[in-house]
Design a protein around this motif. Structure first.
Motif, PDB file in Angstrom:
ATOM      1  N   LYS A 150      15.353  74.908 -34.031  1.00 49.44           N
ATOM      2  CA  LYS A 150      15.314  73.598 -33.390  1.00 49.44           C
ATOM      3  C   LYS A 150      15.678  72.530 -34.415  1.00 49.44           C
ATOM      4  CE  LYS A 150      12.131  74.220 -29.578  1.00 49.44           C
ATOM      5  NZ  LYS A 150      10.930  73.758 -28.919  1.00 49.44           N
ATOM      6  N   THR A 151      16.332  71.489 -33.927  1.00 54.92           N
ATOM      7  CA  THR A 151      16.621  70.341 -34.767  1.00 54.92           C
ATOM      8  C   THR A 151      15.507  69.315 -34.575  1.00 54.92           C
ATOM      9  OG1 THR A 151      18.024  69.447 -33.008  1.00 54.92           O
ATOM     10  CG2 THR A 151      19.127  70.703 -34.747  1.00 54.92           C
ATOM     11  N   LEU A 152      15.496  68.327 -35.437  1.00 59.49           N
ATOM     12  CA  LEU A 152      14.426  67.327 -35.396  1.00 59.49           C
ATOM     13  C   LEU A 152      14.458  66.469 -34.131  1.00 59.49           C
ATOM     14  CD1 LEU A 152      14.486  66.267 -39.148  1.00 59.49           C
ATOM     15  CD2 LEU A 152      12.893  67.836 -38.021  1.00 59.49           C
ATOM     16  N   ASP A 153      15.603  66.483 -33.420  1.00 61.53           N
ATOM     17  CA  ASP A 153      15.676  65.750 -32.150  1.00 61.53           C
ATOM     18  C   ASP A 153      15.207  66.607 -30.971  1.00 61.53           C
ATOM     19  OD1 ASP A 153      17.866  67.456 -32.082  1.00 61.53           O
ATOM     20  OD2 ASP A 153      19.272  65.951 -31.363  1.00 61.53           O
ATOM     21  N   GLY A 154      14.695  67.833 -31.266  1.00 61.23           N
ATOM     22  CA  GLY A 154      14.138  68.700 -30.237  1.00 61.23           C
ATOM     23  C   GLY A 154      15.129  69.656 -29.594  1.00 61.23           C
ATOM     24  N   ALA A 155      16.416  69.566 -29.977  1.00 54.84           N
ATOM     25  CA  ALA A 155      17.416  70.474 -29.405  1.00 54.84           C
ATOM     26  C   ALA A 155      17.226  71.876 -29.991  1.00 54.84           C
ATOM     27  CB  ALA A 155      18.819  69.958 -29.693  1.00 54.84           C
ATOM     28  N   LYS A 156      17.468  72.878 -29.159  1.00 53.49           N
ATOM     29  CA  LYS A 156      17.294  74.272 -29.565  1.00 53.49           C
ATOM     30  C   LYS A 156      18.655  74.962 -29.545  1.00 53.49           C
ATOM     31  CE  LYS A 156      14.602  78.353 -28.200  1.00 53.49           C
ATOM     32  NZ  LYS A 156      13.613  78.861 -27.230  1.00 53.49           N
ATOM     33  N   PHE A 157      18.881  75.833 -30.527  1.00 50.82           N
ATOM     34  CA  PHE A 157      20.160  76.530 -30.661  1.00 50.82           C
ATOM     35  C   PHE A 157      19.930  77.975 -31.079  1.00 50.82           C
ATOM     36  CE2 PHE A 157      20.793  72.081 -31.689  1.00 50.82           C
ATOM     37  CZ  PHE A 157      21.905  71.744 -30.950  1.00 50.82           C
ATOM     38  N   TYR A 158      20.925  78.806 -30.802  1.00 51.92           N
ATOM     39  CA  TYR A 158      20.935  80.157 -31.354  1.00 51.92           C
ATOM     40  C   TYR A 158      21.466  80.076 -32.774  1.00 51.92           C
ATOM     41  CZ  TYR A 158      20.212  82.355 -26.798  1.00 51.92           C
ATOM     42  OH  TYR A 158      19.677  82.760 -25.613  1.00 51.92           O
ATOM     43  N   HIS A 159      20.874  80.879 -33.668  1.00 53.26           N
ATOM     44  CA  HIS A 159      21.483  81.059 -34.983  1.00 53.26           C
ATOM     45  C   HIS A 159      22.785  81.822 -34.766  1.00 53.26           C
ATOM     46  CE1 HIS A 159      19.011  79.656 -38.290  1.00 53.26           C
ATOM     47  NE2 HIS A 159      17.925  80.018 -37.614  1.00 53.26           N
ATOM     48  N   ARG A 160      23.696  81.713 -35.714  1.00 52.85           N
ATOM     49  CA  ARG A 160      24.936  82.491 -35.626  1.00 52.85           C
ATOM     50  C   ARG A 160      24.576  83.955 -35.848  1.00 52.85           C
ATOM     51  NH1 ARG A 160      29.550  80.524 -35.550  1.00 52.85           N
ATOM     52  NH2 ARG A 160      28.984  78.634 -36.698  1.00 52.85           N
ATOM     53  N   GLN A 161      24.844  84.761 -34.853  1.00 52.78           N
ATOM     54  CA  GLN A 161      24.563  86.194 -34.928  1.00 52.78           C
ATOM     55  C   GLN A 161      25.542  86.940 -34.035  1.00 52.78           C
ATOM     56  OE1 GLN A 161      20.353  86.411 -33.519  1.00 52.78           O
ATOM     57  NE2 GLN A 161      20.812  84.355 -32.853  1.00 52.78           N
TER      58      GLN A 161
END
Length: 153
Positions: free
Chosen positions: A111-122
């Motif tokens: 998660k980023t500090l703005d609350g957005a969630k992402f997949y790690h590169r995998q």
């Protein structure tokens, strides 16, 4: 998970019996400025375009080995469609903005500090619908396709 037209994908049918290489793209975009300190210098958070182009360049080799390439990001379908149009790749891209695959495939997220969630590169390799290889936190996205080919040849 949805295709670029926003149509829901039936996951069981999608994975069933297929040989897939699934690349998970962080595609952080504007949220990059909100990365926590521990992620700011993490290699591989940028490079989605170069990774996709590298897979496009090696696509025939993967097809000859019996694998289909697909890309997945947590961006919504509108953003993924725009990314796809700019890329002009011939493999399918999908949106998993609800993180349906996270638990099923035991994927790493952040998660980023703005609350957005992402997949790690995998990158995951599936044979007959089952994960047989997993590569997490890929540092050099532009080399992922070549490195994977070396692993599965």
């Amino acid at each position: 998970m949805k295709n670029l037209n926003g149509e829901k994908i039936e996951l069981k049918k999608f994975f069933s019996g297929k040989n897939l290489v699934i690349i998970f793209l962080p595609k952080v975009g504007k949220s990059a400025k909100f990365l926590p300190d521990e992620l700011k210098n993490l290699e591989g958070l940028t490079g989605c375009t170069n990774e996709c182009k590298a897979y496009e360049n090696e696509l025939d080799k993967f097809k000859n080995l019996g694998f289909e390439i697909v890309g997945v990001s947590s961006l919504d379908t509108v953003q993924m469609r725009e990314f796809s149009q700019n890329l002009n790749v011939s493999f399918e891209l999908f949106s998993d903005d609800e993180f349906e695959l996270e638990e099923i495939l035991e994927l790493e997220t952040f998660k980023t500090l703005d609350g957005a969630k992402f997949y790690h590169r995998q990158t995951l390799v599936l044979k007959d619908g089952n994960v047989i290889k997993r590569f997490n936190k890929i540092a050099k996205p532009e080399l992922d396709a070549k490195n994977l080919l070396a692993e599965i040849l």
